[in-house]
Design a protein around this motif. Structure first.
Motif, PDB file in Angstrom:
ATOM      1  N   GLN A 216     109.334  33.148  65.966  1.00  0.00           N
ATOM      2  CA  GLN A 216     109.580  32.403  64.736  1.00  0.00           C
ATOM      3  C   GLN A 216     108.386  32.636  63.820  1.00  0.00           C
ATOM      4  OE1 GLN A 216     112.513  30.773  64.175  1.00  0.00           O
ATOM      5  NE2 GLN A 216     113.073  31.659  66.160  1.00  0.00           N
ATOM      6  N   GLY A 217     108.529  33.540  62.853  1.00  0.00           N
ATOM      7  CA  GLY A 217     107.400  33.992  62.048  1.00  0.00           C
ATOM      8  C   GLY A 217     106.827  32.919  61.170  1.00  0.00           C
ATOM      9  N   GLY A 218     105.503  32.994  60.912  1.00  0.00           N
ATOM     10  CA  GLY A 218     104.819  32.111  59.990  1.00  0.00           C
ATOM     11  C   GLY A 218     104.538  32.857  58.709  1.00  0.00           C
ATOM     12  N   ALA A 219     103.502  32.424  58.012  1.00  0.00           N
ATOM     13  CA  ALA A 219     103.165  33.058  56.739  1.00  0.00           C
ATOM     14  C   ALA A 219     102.712  34.495  56.949  1.00  0.00           C
ATOM     15  CB  ALA A 219     102.080  32.248  56.034  1.00  0.00           C
ATOM     16  N   HIS A 220     102.067  34.758  58.068  1.00  0.00           N
ATOM     17  CA  HIS A 220     101.583  36.108  58.358  1.00  0.00           C
ATOM     18  C   HIS A 220     102.566  36.763  59.329  1.00  0.00           C
ATOM     19  CE1 HIS A 220      98.066  35.014  56.197  1.00  0.00           C
ATOM     20  NE2 HIS A 220      97.682  34.123  57.087  1.00  0.00           N
ATOM     21  N   HIS A 221     103.465  37.596  58.825  1.00  0.00           N
ATOM     22  CA  HIS A 221     104.527  38.165  59.635  1.00  0.00           C
ATOM     23  C   HIS A 221     104.007  39.356  60.442  1.00  0.00           C
ATOM     24  CE1 HIS A 221     104.614  41.394  56.669  1.00  0.00           C
ATOM     25  NE2 HIS A 221     104.594  40.464  55.732  1.00  0.00           N
ATOM     26  N   GLY A 222     104.937  40.061  61.094  1.00  0.00           N
ATOM     27  CA  GLY A 222     104.539  41.112  62.003  1.00  0.00           C
ATOM     28  C   GLY A 222     104.105  42.409  61.361  1.00  0.00           C
ATOM     29  N   GLY A 223     104.472  42.665  60.103  1.00  0.00           N
ATOM     30  CA  GLY A 223     104.209  43.965  59.504  1.00  0.00           C
ATOM     31  C   GLY A 223     102.862  44.060  58.829  1.00  0.00           C
ATOM     32  N   LEU A 224     101.774  43.898  59.567  1.00  0.00           N
ATOM     33  CA  LEU A 224     100.434  43.973  59.005  1.00  0.00           C
ATOM     34  C   LEU A 224      99.741  45.241  59.459  1.00  0.00           C
ATOM     35  CD1 LEU A 224      99.081  40.321  59.410  1.00  0.00           C
ATOM     36  CD2 LEU A 224     100.227  41.344  57.442  1.00  0.00           C
ATOM     37  N   THR A 225      98.943  45.817  58.562  1.00  0.00           N
ATOM     38  CA  THR A 225      98.122  46.967  58.926  1.00  0.00           C
ATOM     39  C   THR A 225      96.896  46.485  59.701  1.00  0.00           C
ATOM     40  OG1 THR A 225      96.768  46.867  56.930  1.00  0.00           O
ATOM     41  CG2 THR A 225      98.835  48.124  56.802  1.00  0.00           C
ATOM     42  N   THR A 226      96.229  47.416  60.359  1.00  0.00           N
ATOM     43  CA  THR A 226      95.012  47.067  61.088  1.00  0.00           C
ATOM     44  C   THR A 226      93.943  46.543  60.139  1.00  0.00           C
ATOM     45  OG1 THR A 226      95.487  48.675  62.823  1.00  0.00           O
ATOM     46  CG2 THR A 226      93.199  47.991  62.578  1.00  0.00           C
ATOM     47  N   ARG A 227      93.861  47.101  58.931  1.00  0.00           N
ATOM     48  CA  ARG A 227      92.895  46.611  57.946  1.00  0.00           C
ATOM     49  C   ARG A 227      93.183  45.150  57.580  1.00  0.00           C
ATOM     50  NH1 ARG A 227      89.569  49.104  54.150  1.00  0.00           N
ATOM     51  NH2 ARG A 227      90.422  51.137  54.757  1.00  0.00           N
ATOM     52  N   GLN A 228      94.457  44.816  57.407  1.00  0.00           N
ATOM     53  CA  GLN A 228      94.808  43.436  57.079  1.00  0.00           C
ATOM     54  C   GLN A 228      94.479  42.487  58.228  1.00  0.00           C
ATOM     55  OE1 GLN A 228      98.934  44.412  56.113  1.00  0.00           O
ATOM     56  NE2 GLN A 228      98.616  43.792  53.978  1.00  0.00           N
ATOM     57  N   VAL A 229      94.732  42.924  59.462  1.00  0.00           N
ATOM     58  CA  VAL A 229      94.391  42.105  60.622  1.00  0.00           C
ATOM     59  C   VAL A 229      92.881  41.885  60.684  1.00  0.00           C
ATOM     60  CG1 VAL A 229      94.419  41.994  63.146  1.00  0.00           C
ATOM     61  CG2 VAL A 229      96.418  42.850  61.922  1.00  0.00           C
ATOM     62  N   LEU A 230      92.107  42.943  60.423  1.00  0.00           N
ATOM     63  CA  LEU A 230      90.651  42.830  60.433  1.00  0.00           C
ATOM     64  C   LEU A 230      90.175  41.787  59.430  1.00  0.00           C
ATOM     65  CD1 LEU A 230      87.859  43.913  61.326  1.00  0.00           C
ATOM     66  CD2 LEU A 230      88.066  45.648  59.540  1.00  0.00           C
ATOM     67  N   LYS A 231      90.746  41.789  58.227  1.00  0.00           N
ATOM     68  CA  LYS A 231      90.346  40.826  57.200  1.00  0.00           C
ATOM     69  C   LYS A 231      90.720  39.399  57.600  1.00  0.00           C
ATOM     70  CE  LYS A 231      90.631  44.001  53.244  1.00  0.00           C
ATOM     71  NZ  LYS A 231      91.358  44.300  51.981  1.00  0.00           N
ATOM     72  N   LEU A 232      91.935  39.232  58.139  1.00  0.00           N
ATOM     73  CA  LEU A 232      92.376  37.894  58.537  1.00  0.00           C
ATOM     74  C   LEU A 232      91.466  37.296  59.607  1.00  0.00           C
ATOM     75  CD1 LEU A 232      96.264  38.253  58.757  1.00  0.00           C
ATOM     76  CD2 LEU A 232      95.001  36.825  57.147  1.00  0.00           C
ATOM     77  N   SER A 234      88.463  38.209  60.499  1.00  0.00           N
ATOM     78  CA  SER A 234      87.035  38.196  60.191  1.00  0.00           C
ATOM     79  C   SER A 234      86.644  37.107  59.206  1.00  0.00           C
ATOM     80  CB  SER A 234      86.605  39.559  59.631  1.00  0.00           C
ATOM     81  OG  SER A 234      86.828  40.581  60.577  1.00  0.00           O
ATOM     82  N   TRP A 235      87.469  36.881  58.161  1.00  0.00           N
ATOM     83  CA  TRP A 235      87.047  35.881  57.177  1.00  0.00           C
ATOM     84  C   TRP A 235      88.181  35.183  56.424  1.00  0.00           C
ATOM     85  CZ3 TRP A 235      86.178  41.148  56.164  1.00  0.00           C
ATOM     86  CH2 TRP A 235      86.845  41.675  55.059  1.00  0.00           C
ATOM     87  N   ARG A 236      89.347  35.787  56.298  1.00  0.00           N
ATOM     88  CA  ARG A 236      90.345  35.216  55.400  1.00  0.00           C
ATOM     89  C   ARG A 236      91.096  34.037  56.003  1.00  0.00           C
ATOM     90  NH1 ARG A 236      94.181  39.417  52.488  1.00  0.00           N
ATOM     91  NH2 ARG A 236      95.043  37.390  51.872  1.00  0.00           N
ATOM     92  N   GLU A 237      91.511  34.127  57.263  1.00  0.00           N
ATOM     93  CA  GLU A 237      92.332  33.086  57.876  1.00  0.00           C
ATOM     94  C   GLU A 237      91.399  32.038  58.506  1.00  0.00           C
ATOM     95  OE1 GLU A 237      95.232  30.775  59.562  1.00  0.00           O
ATOM     96  OE2 GLU A 237      93.492  31.520  60.649  1.00  0.00           O
ATOM     97  N   ALA A 410      84.146  22.396  63.021  1.00  0.00           N
ATOM     98  CA  ALA A 410      84.676  21.063  62.753  1.00  0.00           C
ATOM     99  C   ALA A 410      85.161  20.936  61.310  1.00  0.00           C
ATOM    100  CB  ALA A 410      83.602  20.011  63.040  1.00  0.00           C
ATOM    101  N   VAL A 411      84.468  21.586  60.384  1.00  0.00           N
ATOM    102  CA  VAL A 411      84.804  21.471  58.970  1.00  0.00           C
ATOM    103  C   VAL A 411      85.938  22.415  58.577  1.00  0.00           C
ATOM    104  CG1 VAL A 411      83.930  21.880  56.625  1.00  0.00           C
ATOM    105  CG2 VAL A 411      82.522  20.666  58.300  1.00  0.00           C
ATOM    106  N   ARG A 412      85.947  23.641  59.115  1.00  0.00           N
ATOM    107  CA  ARG A 412      86.814  24.690  58.565  1.00  0.00           C
ATOM    108  C   ARG A 412      88.075  24.954  59.379  1.00  0.00           C
ATOM    109  NH1 ARG A 412      86.786  30.699  58.072  1.00  0.00           N
ATOM    110  NH2 ARG A 412      87.678  31.096  56.012  1.00  0.00           N
ATOM    111  N   MET A 413      88.043  24.779  60.674  1.00  0.00           N
ATOM    112  CA  MET A 413      89.173  25.192  61.515  1.00  0.00           C
ATOM    113  C   MET A 413      90.243  24.104  61.564  1.00  0.00           C
ATOM    114  SD  MET A 413      89.037  26.418  65.491  1.00  0.00           S
ATOM    115  CE  MET A 413      90.422  27.298  66.234  1.00  0.00           C
ATOM    116  N   TYR A 414      91.507  24.480  61.514  1.00  0.00           N
ATOM    117  CA  TYR A 414      92.613  23.557  61.746  1.00  0.00           C
ATOM    118  C   TYR A 414      93.097  23.707  63.183  1.00  0.00           C
ATOM    119  CZ  TYR A 414      95.448  27.773  60.952  1.00  0.00           C
ATOM    120  OH  TYR A 414      95.981  29.038  61.018  1.00  0.00           O
TER     121      TYR A 414
END
Length: 429
Positions: A216-232, A234-237, A410-414
């Motif tokens: 059951q997909g969320g906002a980040h679906h299965g079709g991501l490149t390795t570069r996009q995964v690295l960004k998520l 490392s800092w974006r998600e 504690a501040v940033r992670m959900y």
């Protein structure tokens, strides 16, 4: 009714779950214990080998083997995830064992410290390929509901083997010398691990493909490149990147404990067997604790254990920095192991919670890239600080950094666990 008018069926494929895959799962637990055992051959002996046989007096120079190990393992983790998605899990696992074969031989015959550093480059590749792959394979097998338990069992096996081997090599070194006896144990682990992986381990990539087909997909679906995964990751998600920074600091602590604590204990006059006990106590509590903390995170969520574990680690490091007896150091080592047990499997479970099955192996690889970069950062930071302000001063500084890391989570992670998604912000994966 013609077949083209039938209602599409749920995709049929491998069964997911711990019970359905118990035999293969337990085999992978045993294989990971052997992977951890290879690492454990160095925990007690190598810091003392550098000081006594190679006369390394500067802490920064002495920790070059951990720097080489951590940097190599971190990069290898990244490629392990990508390669296991492309070629399958088992070939990557076998490659990890093959790379390990020269490691004990190099350590036994090393005429200079450069050989030790070279052995740890190979050890980093071995651990990055073999340990990462056993993690990915267990996540493949158990599916979405028991990841905490799966990671607890995986990491417990690995670090209990580290502890048992650290204790055994301390006893072997006390009786037979620093070389070759302790490293012959590592050679035996490699032979058994390679044999089990060739003959009995089965490919699990099909389990991940089956889960992806029903995910059951969320906002980040299965079709991501390795570069996009690295960004998520490392800092974006927020959750993924919070896990990455906490993992880095956690392994920075481990690099400090591995490289400098045996030297601190030896300088206080402790015998080799007692140093071996202290070197084993921390990973032993870490390993055993994960049998509880992994499944506990499936019940109470990931975030409380991660925050609490980082803060307990900070307190334990302070106790070791201020201690001056076997009892104080033993208490600090046990608390450091307990805090690490709260964090280690839980971070991996959180990555598995958020990442889509189609790019989960790559996400694990990126997370482990940052986590195991902590060995390299720890070796460099702890070595420089120890040369400037001593081992105790370096330990106090790392304790403060660890506390800051826990507060940042504690501040940033959900909360990421599927049963506790109410805490997740809108739009998160």
């Amino acid at each position: 009714m013609s077949s083209d008018l039938r209602t599409p069926a749920t995709p049929v494929g491998p069964r997911l779950g711990l019970r359905a895959n118990a035999a293969q799962f337990l085999l992978l637990v045993a294989v990971n214990a052997l992977v951890g055992g290879v690492l454990g051959t160095e925990r007690t002996v190598l810091p003392l080998l550098g000081e006594r046989e190679f006369q390394l007096t500067a802490y920064t120079a002495a920790l070059t083997y951990i720097l080489a190990f951590g940097a190599t393992k971190a990069v290898t983790n990244f490629f392990a995830g990508t390669l296991s998605d492309r070629y399958g899990r088992k070939p990557v696992l076998l490659a990890g064992w093959l790379v390990a074969i020269p490691v004990p031989l190099l350590l036994i015959w090393a005429p200079s410290w450069g050989w030790v550093v070279a052995a740890n480059v190979l050890l980093g590749v071995n651990q990055g390929l073999a340990w990462s792959t056993t993690v990915i394979m267990k996540i493949d097998l158990v599916g979405p509901h028991r990841r905490g338990l799966a990671m607890g069992l995986n990491e417990a096996a690995g670090y209990l083997a580290v502890a048992a081997t650290a204790l055994a090599t301390g006893a072997l070194a006390a009786r037979y010398g620093l070389r070759p006896a302790p490293f012959l144990l590592g050679a035996a682990y490699i032979a058994v691990g390679l044999g089990l992986s060739v003959l009995l381990v089965r490919e699990t990539r099909g389990h991940a493909h089956h889960e992806a087909a029903t995910h059951q997909g969320g906002a980040h679906h299965g079709g991501l490149t390795t570069r996009q995964v690295l960004k998520l990751v490392s800092w974006r998600e927020p959750a993924l990147s919070s896990a990455s920074q906490a993992g880095l600091v956690n392994n920075l602590n481990d690099g400090l404990a591995w490289g400098l604590f045996p030297v601190l204990f030896a300088a206080a006059g402790l015998s080799l067997p007692r140093i071996g006990v202290l070197a084993a106590l921390y990973p032993a509590v870490w390993g055993l604790g994960q049998l509880l903390t992994g499944p506990l995170s499936d019940r109470v969520g990931r975030k409380p254990l991660i925050v609490g574990g980082m803060l307990i680690q900070a307190g334990a490091l302070g106790l070791i920095a201020g201690g001056d007896s076997f009892g104080a150091w033993g208490t600090g080592a046990a608390l450091l192991g307990a805090g690490t047990a709260m964090v280690y499997p839980t971070l991996l479970a959180a990555i598995g919670d958020v990442a889509h099955p189609a790019w989960r192996a790559r996400a694990v690889g990126v997370y482990r890239l940052w986590r195991d970069a902590g060995f390299a950062v720890g070796a460099l930071t702890a070595g420089l600080l120890a040369d400037l302000v001593g081992i105790r001063g370096a330990t106090w500084a790392v304790a403060a950094l660890t506390a800051a890391s826990g507060l940042l989570v504690a501040v940033r992670m959900y909360e990421t666990h599927v049963g506790r998604v109410a805490a997740r912000p809108a739009g998160a994966a």
